[in-house]
Design a protein around this motif. Sequence first.
Motif: not given
Length: 118
Positions: A33, A35, A47, A49-50, A58, A60, A105
């Motif tokens: 992923t 982002a 955050f 989006s990814y 996706t 958002y 992440y």
Amino acid sequence: QVQLVESGGGLVQAGGSPRLSCAASGHTFSINTMAWFRQAPGKERRFVSYITRRSGTTSYADSVKGRFTISRDNAKNTVYLQMNTLKPEDTAVYYCAATGLRSGYEYWGQGTQVTVSS
């Protein structure tokens, strides 16, 4: 290791439509992923989006839904964030992030400043 380098930020007028890019290099085979996050002055990183690698799923944040679009080019190991109808409250440092073999992440870019003038 994976390196992420963002580009495309700058000073934009309200209503503008810049596109951010994030190019990954290194052990890109480990990335799933990718982002975007952003951090406004005096606020926490949030955050945006990814997008997943295989299915292209996706997600958002509500604050950008309908205005921002995330996409990726797996052949180029690059993720994009098309930002439309920018508002002054979109002003922030935008960070690219990627998941690796560990949870969460694991990799982060250095960030690119987006300043929206009213």
